[in-house]
Design an enzyme around this catalytic site. Structure first.
Site, PDB file in Angstrom:
ATOM      1  N   ASP A  42      22.118  39.420  22.871  1.00  0.00           N
ATOM      2  CA  ASP A  42      23.033  38.564  22.118  1.00  0.00           C
ATOM      3  C   ASP A  42      22.364  38.049  20.853  1.00  0.00           C
ATOM      4  OD1 ASP A  42      24.760  36.928  24.895  1.00  0.00           O
ATOM      5  OD2 ASP A  42      24.690  38.997  24.171  1.00  0.00           O
ATOM      6  N   GLN A  44      19.925  39.483  19.103  1.00  0.00           N
ATOM      7  CA  GLN A  44      19.852  40.533  18.075  1.00  0.00           C
ATOM      8  C   GLN A  44      21.209  40.721  17.399  1.00  0.00           C
ATOM      9  OE1 GLN A  44      18.269  43.351  20.901  1.00  0.00           O
ATOM     10  NE2 GLN A  44      16.477  43.719  19.609  1.00  0.00           N
ATOM     11  N   ASP A  46      23.505  38.417  17.067  1.00  0.00           N
ATOM     12  CA  ASP A  46      23.708  37.267  16.188  1.00  0.00           C
ATOM     13  C   ASP A  46      22.982  37.445  14.859  1.00  0.00           C
ATOM     14  OD1 ASP A  46      23.742  34.734  18.821  1.00  0.00           O
ATOM     15  OD2 ASP A  46      25.263  36.123  18.074  1.00  0.00           O
ATOM     16  N   SER A  91      64.202  40.184  25.440  1.00  0.00           N
ATOM     17  CA  SER A  91      63.581  39.875  26.726  1.00  0.00           C
ATOM     18  C   SER A  91      63.819  41.044  27.679  1.00  0.00           C
ATOM     19  CB  SER A  91      64.154  38.586  27.287  1.00  0.00           C
ATOM     20  OG  SER A  91      65.543  38.721  27.415  1.00  0.00           O
ATOM     21  N   GLU A 122      54.365  50.668  34.416  1.00  0.00           N
ATOM     22  CA  GLU A 122      53.219  50.046  33.755  1.00  0.00           C
ATOM     23  C   GLU A 122      52.983  48.659  34.355  1.00  0.00           C
ATOM     24  OE1 GLU A 122      54.330  49.857  29.619  1.00  0.00           O
ATOM     25  OE2 GLU A 122      54.838  51.983  29.538  1.00  0.00           O
ATOM     26  N   LYS A 124      52.526  44.845  34.654  1.00  0.00           N
ATOM     27  CA  LYS A 124      53.022  43.752  33.815  1.00  0.00           C
ATOM     28  C   LYS A 124      51.945  42.676  33.777  1.00  0.00           C
ATOM     29  CE  LYS A 124      56.962  40.636  33.422  1.00  0.00           C
ATOM     30  NZ  LYS A 124      56.139  39.430  33.392  1.00  0.00           N
ATOM     31  N   ASP A 126      50.174  39.209  33.037  1.00  0.00           N
ATOM     32  CA  ASP A 126      50.650  37.834  32.943  1.00  0.00           C
ATOM     33  C   ASP A 126      50.067  37.180  31.691  1.00  0.00           C
ATOM     34  OD1 ASP A 126      51.932  35.521  33.594  1.00  0.00           O
ATOM     35  OD2 ASP A 126      50.410  34.849  35.018  1.00  0.00           O
ATOM     36  N   ARG A 145      56.367  36.051  20.034  1.00  0.00           N
ATOM     37  CA  ARG A 145      57.746  36.445  20.242  1.00  0.00           C
ATOM     38  C   ARG A 145      58.700  35.399  19.670  1.00  0.00           C
ATOM     39  NH1 ARG A 145      61.557  35.530  24.008  1.00  0.00           N
ATOM     40  NH2 ARG A 145      63.159  37.114  24.084  1.00  0.00           N
ATOM     41  N   GLU A 184      50.500  42.445  24.843  1.00  0.00           N
ATOM     42  CA  GLU A 184      50.378  41.215  25.614  1.00  0.00           C
ATOM     43  C   GLU A 184      48.999  40.608  25.368  1.00  0.00           C
ATOM     44  OE1 GLU A 184      53.187  40.877  27.213  1.00  0.00           O
ATOM     45  OE2 GLU A 184      52.871  39.219  28.604  1.00  0.00           O
ATOM     46  N   TYR A 236      51.468  48.169  24.635  1.00  0.00           N
ATOM     47  CA  TYR A 236      52.255  49.051  25.495  1.00  0.00           C
ATOM     48  C   TYR A 236      53.483  49.637  24.819  1.00  0.00           C
ATOM     49  CZ  TYR A 236      54.284  44.413  26.154  1.00  0.00           C
ATOM     50  OH  TYR A 236      54.794  43.162  25.939  1.00  0.00           O
ATOM     51  N   LYS A 301      60.109  51.849  32.783  1.00  0.00           N
ATOM     52  CA  LYS A 301      60.750  52.181  31.508  1.00  0.00           C
ATOM     53  C   LYS A 301      61.187  53.639  31.491  1.00  0.00           C
ATOM     54  CE  LYS A 301      57.593  49.276  28.765  1.00  0.00           C
ATOM     55  NZ  LYS A 301      56.458  49.322  27.826  1.00  0.00           N
ATOM     56  N   LYS A 325      58.973  42.038  39.833  1.00  0.00           N
ATOM     57  CA  LYS A 325      57.945  41.002  39.960  1.00  0.00           C
ATOM     58  C   LYS A 325      57.544  40.769  41.405  1.00  0.00           C
ATOM     59  CE  LYS A 325      57.707  37.748  36.923  1.00  0.00           C
ATOM     60  NZ  LYS A 325      57.981  36.536  36.125  1.00  0.00           N
ATOM     61  N   CYS A 419      33.857   3.886  44.355  1.00  0.00           N
ATOM     62  CA  CYS A 419      33.473   5.155  43.741  1.00  0.00           C
ATOM     63  C   CYS A 419      32.381   5.849  44.559  1.00  0.00           C
ATOM     64  CB  CYS A 419      32.975   4.903  42.320  1.00  0.00           C
ATOM     65  SG  CYS A 419      32.266   6.356  41.548  1.00  0.00           S
ATOM     66  N   CYS A 422      28.992   5.743  42.271  1.00  0.00           N
ATOM     67  CA  CYS A 422      28.269   4.522  41.891  1.00  0.00           C
ATOM     68  C   CYS A 422      28.542   3.353  42.832  1.00  0.00           C
ATOM     69  CB  CYS A 422      28.603   4.119  40.461  1.00  0.00           C
ATOM     70  SG  CYS A 422      30.289   3.537  40.249  1.00  0.00           S
ATOM     71  N   CYS A 437      37.329   5.324  38.653  1.00  0.00           N
ATOM     72  CA  CYS A 437      36.175   4.436  38.626  1.00  0.00           C
ATOM     73  C   CYS A 437      36.082   3.932  37.195  1.00  0.00           C
ATOM     74  CB  CYS A 437      34.907   5.204  38.996  1.00  0.00           C
ATOM     75  SG  CYS A 437      33.403   4.283  38.612  1.00  0.00           S
ATOM     76  N   CYS A 442      28.751   4.443  35.434  1.00  0.00           N
ATOM     77  CA  CYS A 442      28.777   5.318  36.617  1.00  0.00           C
ATOM     78  C   CYS A 442      28.032   6.627  36.309  1.00  0.00           C
ATOM     79  CB  CYS A 442      30.226   5.605  36.983  1.00  0.00           C
ATOM     80  SG  CYS A 442      30.429   6.799  38.297  1.00  0.00           S
TER      81      CYS A 442
HETATM   82 ZN   LIG Z   1      31.598   5.445  39.656  1.00  0.00          ZN
END
Ligand SMILES: [Zn+2]
Length: 682
Positions: A42, A44, A46, A91, A122, A124, A126, A145, A184, A236, A301, A325, A419, A422, A437, A442
């Site tokens: 990482d 290198q 950067d 939709s 395909e 779907k 989320d 959308r 998506e 897609y 589809k 679904k 609590c 504390c 609390c 604390c």
């Molecule tokens: Zn506390």
């Protein structure tokens, strides 16, 4: 398009070096994100990135639109511009029943006179639907959308997505003049869980599902904050194209999108028979849990575009596709004990420890119980058999108690009056649902607050994780936020597993955090109800900590998206003498308390301050995107339609109805030349 045509005055070796760096950075990004087999560290990476940034700063002409440095736009947006979709984003019909899939197939066969039909199935994802526009192979715009007819321009935020190509790959086929791709935006499961964990700490409501998280993230104003949340994308479909040949069906479309270097949704299958299709859909009900991202259904589809044309659309959705679904899965297990955790704002959260049970592809052993009222309402007792479900398929929840399984040995849970961290007495929020609390000293709260303050969505102090914070607290070196800025390298070097070198780095990180600006500082203070977006809005509105602290409840509540509850919380926070002292100390230790984002620079004196501006027609000196950017920089707000509230209409060649609207409504009309004079462009 990666090699600029020898801009005057730039040494050849700089031009070559910049081109090389762009190519290398893209290659390493691909290795890291798409193939998960990085070749360099990482650090290198950067260094390559920093070198390119420096070159581009020295010679701005070297900065190309597709440069990797442009992925994290340094230009925060003021709100979002609404842009109409070329082709409406309709939709999709949904169903939870396999019988309805059969009915769907029968309906289509009838409409197509019993012609053979092939379908793709395909996964779907989320997530959030997105429209990505490439012009001559260059990514120029991304729209949400929205209402299906027009969406928000979230281009800057989309540029932060590492797997989204900024240029299409030149393959054997010609690059289309315009290509609009549909896809998506989503979070991987592990990233979604991490975001929710951070939000929980923050005292903010957690996202119910990855879709909400992705939508919320796309709406954030600062692309750098967006970049801290690893959004991903799958495509897609083709929404619109000019100059695209040889694509007559979905299979060809997906193959072409893949050829162009776009991340196409995986696990797509083609079927010409319904029964194997239904089998595939059912098989994925459990198989989907093995994926790194959330799949909540399958999309069926029609493959052939000519058949799609023939089938057409209803008023709201295409007839040629349907989403099946999956229902949420549940499991029954025993609740072994209830633990109470103390968060950064002192909030006490009960957590259920469960007998491990298999649910939606993972083993679940903990579930959130939210608050004491939830426990009382559901009458949850220690030892109970409970039904657990994953809300949004991710966070396990206790849905109900199987009271018929009770033996009489179950123990009602009494919420602690003191609590657990504390030992101080706890209090219920005024009219609220949480118990807290309120002891500012604390230890649990202080450590959580420090961790939160240092988090990359706030002051972004590199190397300051929970283990270091615990040591800093326990050695007494840090008790309050200002103590961080009084630390010396010598003190830090004495901590466990800390050498002189890492101590130097940590102090450097702390030092660097002083200039993060007001928005991040506000986010880091952990004021209840003020999250990253709220902090941005407040910083933008007030400009400085001084002005913010002077504001009364009414003035705060007037700020868009703030409202009375947040306003109340902010005044309560700043009215506390200990916190006032903390702010004073941070200021005297050199922590920036002004809004440092670019938009702040134009806020007070931009020539278009507070004006709504509409652009129409062809312009000579600006693209649509660049003039909108220019309007924002000048303090104005670009809009796509002319109304009585419009202040100014910029008219280019071949302007149409918007010019007529402006004339009719008496809105001021200017030419492109006049606009350039107003904003002071040469
Ligand atoms: Zn506390």
């Amino acid at each position: 398009m990666t090699t600029p045509a020898s801009p005057a005055g730039i040494p050849d070796e700089s031009i070559q070096r910049a081109a090389f760096l762009r190519q290398e950075i893209d290659r390493h990004n691909e290795l890291y994100y798409a193939q998960a087999r990085p070749e360099i560290s990482d650090r290198q990476f950067d260094q390559l990135f920093a070198e390119l940034t420096e070159l581009e700063q020295k010679h701005p002409a070297l900065q190309t639109l597709d440069s990797p440095t442009q992925r994290v736009g340094g230009r925060p947006m003021e709100g979002f511009v609404t842009v109409p979709h070329r082709v409406p984003m309709l939709s999709m019909d949904n169903t939870y029943s396999l019988d309805e899939l059969r009915a769907f197939d029968q309906r289509l066969r009838k409409l197509l006179d019993e012609e053979p039909i092939r379908y793709t199935v395909e996964p779907k994802i989320d997530g959030v639907s997105i429209s990505l526009i490439y012009e001559r192979g260059l990514f120029v715009r991304g729209l949400t959308r929205g209402d299906g007819r027009e969406g928000d321009d979230v281009t800057q935020n989309l540029r932060t997505i590492k797997t989204l190509p900024l240029t299409l790959k030149m393959g054997s086929r010609p690059i289309p003049e315009i290509l609009e791709v549909r896809g998506e935006i989503y979070f991987a499961k592990k990233d979604f869980a991490a975001i929710n964990e951070a939000r929980d700490e923050e005292g903010e409501a957690t996202f119910a599902n990855p879709r909400n998280a992705a939508a919320g993230t796309l709406k954030m104003l600062d692309p750098k904050l967006v970049a801290s949340r690893p959004l991903r994308v799958f495509v897609y479909a083709i929404g619109y194209d000019e100059g695209l040949d040889g694509v007559a069906d979905q299979v060809q479309a997906l193959a072409m999108l893949r050829d162009l270097g776009l991340p196409v949704v995986p696990n797509v299958q083609v079927f010409d028979q319904l029964d194997p299709l239904l089998h595939y859909v059912e098989q994925w009900a459990s198989q989907r849990h093995e994926l790194a991202y959330e799949v909540d259904g399958m999309v069926i589809k029609v493959v052939d575009f000519a058949q799609r044309e023939q089938l057409g659309t209803t008023s709201k959705s295409p007839r040629w596709q349907v989403a099946y679904k999956y229902a949420a899965e549940q499991a029954i297990t025993r609740l072994l004990s209830i633990d109470v955790q103390v968060g950064k704002t002192g909030k006490l959260t009960p957590v259920a420890h469960l007998e491990p049970v298999h649910l939606s592809g993972t083993t679940v052993s903990r579930a959130s119980l939210h608050n004491d009222e939830e426990i009382a309402r559901k009458d949850i007792r220690v030892g109970d058999w409970v039904v657990v479900e994953k809300a949004g398929e991710i966070i396990p929840q206790v849905v109900e108690v199987k009271t018929e399984k009770r033996t009489g040995e179950e123990l009602p849970f009494s919420f602690p009056t003191h609590c657990p961290a504390c030992g101080e007495k706890v209090e219920r929020d005024e009219g609220g649902i949480y118990i807290r609390c309120v002891n500012l000293d604390c230890p649990a709260q202080i450590q959580n607050r420090l961790e939160f303050f240092a988090h990359r969505s706030a002051m972004d102090i590199e190397g300051m994780g929970p283990a270091i914070i615990k040591q800093l607290y326990e050695t007494g070196l840090v008790r309050h936020l200002p103590d961080l800025y009084r630390l010396t390298i010598e003190q830090v070097a004495l901590l466990e597993r800390m050498g002189k070198k890492s101590a130097t780095n940590l102090i450097k990180g702390i030092e660097a955090s002083k200039t993060r600006g007001l928005a991040r500082l506000l986010a880091g203070l952990g004021i209840r109800h003020v999250g990253t977006r709220g902090a941005e809005i407040l910083a933008q509105h007030f400009g400085s900590m001084e002005k913010l602290m002077e504001a009364n409840v009414d003035q705060l509540a007037e700020v868009p998206e703030v409202g009375p509850v947040v306003a109340e919380s902010i005044t309560r926070y700043f009215n506390h003498p200990v916190r006032r002292k903390i702010i004073d100390d941070l200021l005297s230790l050199g922590v920036s308390m002004v809004d440092t984002s670019p938009r702040a620079i134009v806020r007070d004196d931009g020539p278009l301050l507070g004006q709504t501006v509409v652009v129409t027609g062809k312009l000579a000196h600006y693209t649509r995107e660049s003039i909108h950017q220019r309007i924002k920089q000048a303090g104005g707000k670009p809009s796509s339609s002319v109304s009585k509230k419009t202040h100014l209409v910029v008219v280019g060649d071949d302007a149409g109805s918007k010019r007529d609207d402006a004339l009719r409504l008496g809105v001021r009309i200017v030419t492109e030349e006049e606009f350039r004079q107003i904003v002071g462009d040469p």
